[in-house]
Design an enzyme around this catalytic site. Structure first.
Site, mmCIF file in Angstrom:
data_model
loop_
_atom_site.group_PDB
_atom_site.id
_atom_site.type_symbol
_atom_site.label_atom_id
_atom_site.label_comp_id
_atom_site.label_asym_id
_atom_site.label_seq_id
_atom_site.Cartn_x
_atom_site.Cartn_y
_atom_site.Cartn_z
ATOM 1 N N GLU A 106 0.828 -1.203 0.000
ATOM 2 C CA GLU A 106 0.000 0.000 0.000
ATOM 3 C C GLU A 106 0.864 1.256 0.000
ATOM 4 O OE1 GLU A 106 -3.426 0.013 -0.343
ATOM 5 O OE2 GLU A 106 -2.924 -2.062 -0.790
ATOM 6 N N TRP A 159 -21.823 10.457 -20.175
ATOM 7 C CA TRP A 159 -22.407 10.276 -18.855
ATOM 8 C C TRP A 159 -23.899 10.619 -18.913
ATOM 9 C CZ3 TRP A 159 -18.929 7.732 -16.278
ATOM 10 C CH2 TRP A 159 -17.571 7.967 -16.518
ATOM 11 N N TRP A 208 -9.809 7.251 -8.144
ATOM 12 C CA TRP A 208 -11.034 7.472 -8.908
ATOM 13 C C TRP A 208 -10.909 6.950 -10.338
ATOM 14 C CZ3 TRP A 208 -15.950 8.561 -7.962
ATOM 15 C CH2 TRP A 208 -16.280 8.919 -6.651
#
Length: 515
Positions: A305, A337, A416
C-alpha cells in the site's frame, strides 16, 4: 556520483545529495512535512548553514479557494494548526522556533528570505503541477535577489524517474513497478535523516515574528468537529497511532477490507501532512517482512500500500495532464455520462447518503461526519457513482478532494480513475462492483451499516444489505419505512450494470474509430 539538489532526480540516482557550498543563513520552508525528526530539508539546512530559521505559510492561494467552495469548517486547516503547535514547540525546545505567516507563498517566502538575509531556502519536493509552478516562481524570485531554492526528496521512497522499466520508460502497471521498487531498495533509502545532532544551527525566531499562531477565525475558517471525532494530531498523535498499529500490523492483510474492524493504520492523514516520515513506516514494514514469522504477511501487504503511494506520485510526474481532469486512457474522455439533470439528482443522492444501498450510504455518512473513508468503501462508493449512476468520475473526485482529511491529489485521482476504469492499471471496465454482494462480503453482520444508519439497526443481518428485499412484516417490526425514513434504491443494480457496459462499449468503439 552524489548530485546537487533539484526537483527532478537523475534516473536511478539514490545517493546523498551534495551541496557544493556552505551558507551563513538559511531558511527551511515547511510544507507537507510538519515534523522535526527525519526531515530531509531540515537536515541539509542545519548541516550546511551557520544559522537556520523555519517557516510555514498558510498560502492564501490554497485557502481562499477552499472558502469559496464553502469549506469554512475544514478539518484539515484545524489539523494543520494543531500540528504546527506541536512542531513549533519541538523546534523551540531545540533552540529555534517556527515563523507562521498568512499570505501568498510566492510573495511571502522571497520577502522573508530577504528580511532574514537568508542565502538559501530549503524545502522538500512537492509533486503536483500547481506546486511545481509555485516553486518555480519562488525559485525565480529568490534567484533575482541572488538567493537559492534547494529542494529534496522526502515524502516518498522513490520518485519521478528513479524506478523505470528496462527500456527507461515509466511503468503503467503496478505489480511490475512494485517488483522493481523492491529490487532497487537499498538501506540508504530507508535511513532517517539525522536532525538532532545539528540542532545548534537553529536560530530563535526574530522578535517581529514571535506572535502566537493564527487562529481559525483569523484565517477565515470556523471550528470543525476535529475534537469530537478524537483525531490524533501532530507529532505525538502520529507516533501514538503508529505504535498501536505495529501491534497489529501482522493482521493487516486479513482485516484491512472489513470497515467494521480496526484494520487500517489510520496514518494516511499523517503521511499527507508529514507528521510522520514515510521512511519510518516503510522501514518498519520492510524489516518485519525481512524478519519473517507470523507478522510478515500482513507487513508485506501494508508495504504494498505504501508502494502504491509512490506509484501514483510517479504517474502524476510523467502524466501532468491528469491534473487537468484528463483520463489516463484518452478514449474514455468520450464516455457519455447521464444527462446533467439526472446527474445532478444522482450526485446529490450519492453525496447526501440517500441512494437506498446501505453500505454506500453508510460510507458516505462516514466521510461527511469524519473526513475519513475506509479504503474498501472508497472503491465501492466510487464504482457506484460512476458505473451504477453513470455520473462523471471527476465530480466524485472533487467531492472526495473537499471532504477527505488525507486528500492527496495523486492518490485521489489514481483511485477514482481506477474505479472508473479510465486510469493506469485500473480495474477492467466490465468489472462493476455489486453494492449488495460487497456489503454481504465485507460487512456480513452489518456492524458498519448499523453504526452510521441506526434506522436500519433492527433489521436482521439477512436483510440489512438490501432492505427492499425484506418482507413487509420484517420491515414493520424493524421500524423501517422504505421511501420514508430510508430511501428505496435509486437504481436497480442489474439494469444499471448493463447501461454502464453499453456506455463504456460506445466510448471504446469511438476511440478505435478515431485511431
Amino acid at each position: 556520483m552524489p548530485r546537487s539538489p533539484s526537483p527532478a532526480p537523475a534516473p536511478g540516482e539514490r545517493l546523498p545529495y551534495r551541496i557544493d557550498r556552505e551558507f551563513a543563513r538559511g531558511l527551511v520552508w515547511f510544507r507537507r512535512d510538519l515534523r522535526m525528526d527525519d526531515h530531509a530539508a531540515l537536515h541539509y539546512a542545519l548541516k550546511h548553514c551557520q544559522q537556520v530559521w523555519c517557516v510555514f505559510v498558510f498560502d492564501r492561494e490554497i485557502l481562499d479557494p477552499l472558502l469559496a467552495r464553502g469549506l469554512k469548517a475544514d478539518r484539515r486547516i484545524e489539523f494543520i494548526l494543531k500540528s504546527l503547535g506541536a512542531l513549533r514547540q519541538a523546534l523551540t525546545d531545540a533552540g529555534g522556533g517556527l515563523i507562521v505567516l498568512d499570505d501568498q507563498v510566492r510573495k511571502a517566502i522571497p520577502c522573508l528570505a530577504a528580511e532574514l538575509d537568508a542565502e538559501a531556502v530549503f524545502a522538500n519536493h512537492d509533486y503536483e503541477p500547481i506546486a511545481n509552478d509555485r516553486d518555480a516562481m519562488v525559485r525565480q524570485a529568490l534567484a533575482t535577489a541572488g538567493r537559492e531554492l534547494l529542494t529534496f526528496k522526502d515524502q516518498v521512497i522513490f520518485e519521478a524517474n528513479e524506478i523505470l522499466t528496462g527500456q527507461d520508460q515509466p511503468f503503467s502497471v503496478f505489480t511490475p513497478y512494485k517488483n522493481a521498487w523492491l529490487k532497487a531498495l537499498q538501506p540508504f533509502d530507508l535511513r532517517p535523516y539525522p536532525v538532532d545532532k545539528y540542532r545548534k544551527a537553529l536560530a530563535p525566531v526574530p522578535a517581529a515574528h514571535r506572535s502566537a499562531l493564527p487562529t481559525l477565525e483569523s484565517l477565515g475558517f470556523a471550528p470543525s468537529n476535529l475534537k469530537e471525532i478524537a483525531m490524533p494530531t501532530g507529532l505525538d498523535g502520529a507516533e501514538a497511532l503508529f505504535r498501536e498499529f505495529q501491534t497489529r500490523m501482522g493482521d493487516y492483510g486479513q482485516r484491512r477490507d472489513f470497515p467494521a474492524l480496526r484494520g487500517p493504520s489510520y496514518l494516511s492523514v499523517h503521511l499527507r501532512f508529514g507528521t510522520i516520515s514515510i521512511r519510518t513506516l516503510a522501514r518498519a514494514a520492510h524489516e518485519t517482512v525481512q524478519r519473517g514469522g507470523v507478522a510478515a504477511a500482513g507487513a508485506a501487504v501494508w508495504l504494498s500500500e505504501l508502494i502504491w503511494r509512490d506509484f501514483y506520485f510517479m504517474i502524476l510526474h510523467h502524466h501532468p495532464r491528469l491534473a487537468e481532469g484528463k483520463s489516463y486512457h484518452p478514449e474514455y474522455d468520450a464516455i457519455r455520462w447521464v444527462d446533467i439533470r439526472t446527474g445532478d439528482e444522482y450526485f446529490e443522492a450519492w453525496s447526501q447518503a440517500r441512494t437506498g444501498y446501505p453500505l454506500v450510504d453508510a460510507a458516505m455518512l462516514q466521510i461527511r461526519q469524519s473526513g475519513y473513508m475506509h479504503n474498501r468503501l472508497r472503491m465501492i462508493t466510487a464504482s457506484f457513482l460512476v458505473k451504477d449512476l453513470g455520473v462523471d468520475w471527476r465530480r466524485g473526485e472533487q467531492y472526495f478532494a473537499d471532504q477527505l482529511n488525507d486528500f492527496d491529489f495523486s492518490a485521489n485521482n489514481g483511485g477514482w480513475q481506477w474505479a472508473a476504469s479510465t486510469g493506469c492499471d485500473a480495474q477492467p471496465y466490465f468489472r462493476i462492483f455489486n453494492p449488495v454482494t460487497q456489503s454481504e462480503k465485507f460487512d456480513p453482520q452489518g456492524r458498519f451499516i448499523r453504526k452510521y444508519l441506526p434506522v436500519l439497526d433492527a433489521l436482521p443481518d439477512k436483510y440489512i444489505h438490501a432492505p427492499w428485499t425484506a418482507p413487509d412484516d420484517v420491515l414493520a417490526a424493524a421500524g423501517v419505512r422504505l421511501g420514508d425514513n430510508y430511501p428505496q434504491p435509486i437504481v436497480q443494480h442489474k439494469v444499471a450494470r448493463m447501461e454502464a457496459l453499453e456506455r463504456y462499449a460506445q466510448a471504446r468503439a469511438a476511440g478505435k474509430r478515431g485511431k
